[in-house]
Design a protein around this motif. Structure first.
Motif, PDB file in Angstrom:
ATOM      1  N   LEU A 270       0.833  -1.213   0.000  1.00 22.67           N
ATOM      2  CA  LEU A 270       0.000   0.000   0.000  1.00 22.67           C
ATOM      3  C   LEU A 270       0.863   1.257   0.000  1.00 22.67           C
ATOM      4  O   LEU A 270       0.558   2.228  -0.709  1.00 22.67           O
ATOM      5  CB  LEU A 270      -0.908   0.012   1.234  1.00 22.67           C
TER       6      LEU A 270
ATOM      7  N   HIS B 125       2.354   1.809  -3.471  1.00 21.41           N
ATOM      8  CA  HIS B 125       1.329   2.288  -4.401  1.00 21.41           C
ATOM      9  C   HIS B 125       0.975   3.745  -4.133  1.00 21.41           C
ATOM     10  O   HIS B 125       0.785   4.534  -5.057  1.00 21.41           O
ATOM     11  CB  HIS B 125       0.069   1.430  -4.326  1.00 21.41           C
ATOM     12  N   SER B 126       0.893   4.116  -2.878  1.00 19.59           N
ATOM     13  CA  SER B 126       0.510   5.485  -2.554  1.00 19.59           C
ATOM     14  C   SER B 126       1.622   6.481  -2.860  1.00 19.59           C
ATOM     15  O   SER B 126       1.350   7.642  -3.129  1.00 19.59           O
ATOM     16  CB  SER B 126       0.083   5.589  -1.086  1.00 19.59           C
TER      17      SER B 126
ATOM     18  N   HIS C 157       0.267   9.844  -6.131  1.00 15.87           N
ATOM     19  CA  HIS C 157      -0.172  11.190  -5.786  1.00 15.87           C
ATOM     20  C   HIS C 157       1.020  12.126  -5.661  1.00 15.87           C
ATOM     21  O   HIS C 157       2.114  11.720  -5.305  1.00 15.87           O
ATOM     22  CB  HIS C 157      -0.937  11.160  -4.463  1.00 15.87           C
TER      23      HIS C 157
ATOM     24  N   SER D 198      -1.181  10.946   1.112  1.00 13.88           N
ATOM     25  CA  SER D 198      -1.694   9.711   0.548  1.00 13.88           C
ATOM     26  C   SER D 198      -1.320   8.517   1.419  1.00 13.88           C
ATOM     27  O   SER D 198      -2.134   7.646   1.667  1.00 13.88           O
ATOM     28  CB  SER D 198      -1.156   9.518  -0.868  1.00 13.88           C
ATOM     29  N   ILE D 199      -0.086   8.493   1.888  1.00 15.41           N
ATOM     30  CA  ILE D 199       0.338   7.403   2.769  1.00 15.41           C
ATOM     31  C   ILE D 199      -0.515   7.399   4.025  1.00 15.41           C
ATOM     32  O   ILE D 199      -0.971   6.350   4.483  1.00 15.41           O
ATOM     33  CB  ILE D 199       1.842   7.529   3.116  1.00 15.41           C
TER      34      ILE D 199
ATOM     35  N   ASP E 162      -3.569   8.545   4.428  1.00 17.68           N
ATOM     36  CA  ASP E 162      -4.911   8.073   4.097  1.00 17.68           C
ATOM     37  C   ASP E 162      -4.948   6.550   3.963  1.00 17.68           C
ATOM     38  O   ASP E 162      -5.845   5.894   4.487  1.00 17.68           O
ATOM     39  CB  ASP E 162      -5.408   8.710   2.790  1.00 17.68           C
ATOM     40  N   PHE E 163      -3.969   6.006   3.248  1.00 24.35           N
ATOM     41  CA  PHE E 163      -3.917   4.553   3.067  1.00 24.35           C
ATOM     42  C   PHE E 163      -3.701   3.840   4.397  1.00 24.35           C
ATOM     43  O   PHE E 163      -4.301   2.792   4.650  1.00 24.35           O
ATOM     44  CB  PHE E 163      -2.813   4.154   2.077  1.00 24.35           C
TER      45      PHE E 163
END
Length: 189
Positions: free
Chosen positions: A131, A134-135, A139, A145-146, A148-149
């Motif tokens: 995850l 991917h993050s 972004h 983003s990290i 949020d994930f």
């Protein structure tokens, strides 16, 4: 000694060794089925992520997508191996052991948190690393983003843990409590 007062009346029927054995066999068989299903599901997820994120020739996939995909693949493979181990463990239970040994093993088997099984956190962390990778690529503001994930993943883990605890309380805790109570009764005689 009246041990039946120590356990809720709802589970008094389990204080009979034959009924407890029947309940243990039924729950162990259910755990074999569940472990087999999750073993295949995790193997399938591993294959899916391998095809989508690792061997996919799409040029739009970034290095973060590919490294994250490798983390997913390895994490799901480790999960599959762990579930195979659980399946083998439940299939190899010997109900012919002496009563005290069998009851001790049943009480330990249905304990809620088992420190010896903390190795199951390895694939959880591998999927989390996937995850993160991917993050990072997806972004401009990677830190947000990290975050949020991570919050989403943590919420999923906590929700899954809550469901697991509820299932344990309904299906396995009564068996564990009855095994421990019968064990205490036998030891006190």
């Amino acid at each position: 000694m009246n041990t039946k007062n120590n356990i809720s009346d709802k589970y008094n029927h389990l204080l009979d060794i034959n009924r407890l054995m029947s309940g243990l066999k039924k729950e162990d068989a259910r755990n074999v089925r569940i472990s087999r299903i999750f073993q295949w599901l995790m193997g399938g997820m591993s294959l899916l992520y391998l095809l989508v994120f690792v061997v996919n020739p799409d040029h739009d996939l970034t290095w973060g997508d590919r490294v994250g995909g490798v983390c997913y693949v390895v994490g799901f493979l480790v999960f599959a191996i762990i579930f195979k181990g659980f399946q083998d463990e439940y299939k190899s239970i010997d109900y012919g052991l002496p009563t005290m040994v069998m009851l001790k093993k049943a009480a330990e088997r249905y304990r809620l948190f088992q420190p010896k099984k903390l190795y199951a956190l390895i694939p959880v962390l591998l999927v989390d690393m996937g995850l993160v990778f991917h993050s990072l690529d997806g972004h401009q503001d990677g830190s947000m983003s990290i975050w949020d994930f991570q919050l989403f993943y943590l919420a999923c883990l906590v929700g899954g843990l809550g469901v697991g605890i509820m299932i344990w309380r309904v299906k396995q805790k009564p068996l564990r409590d009855a095994a421990r109570e019968l064990l205490r009764e036998i030891e006190s005689e």
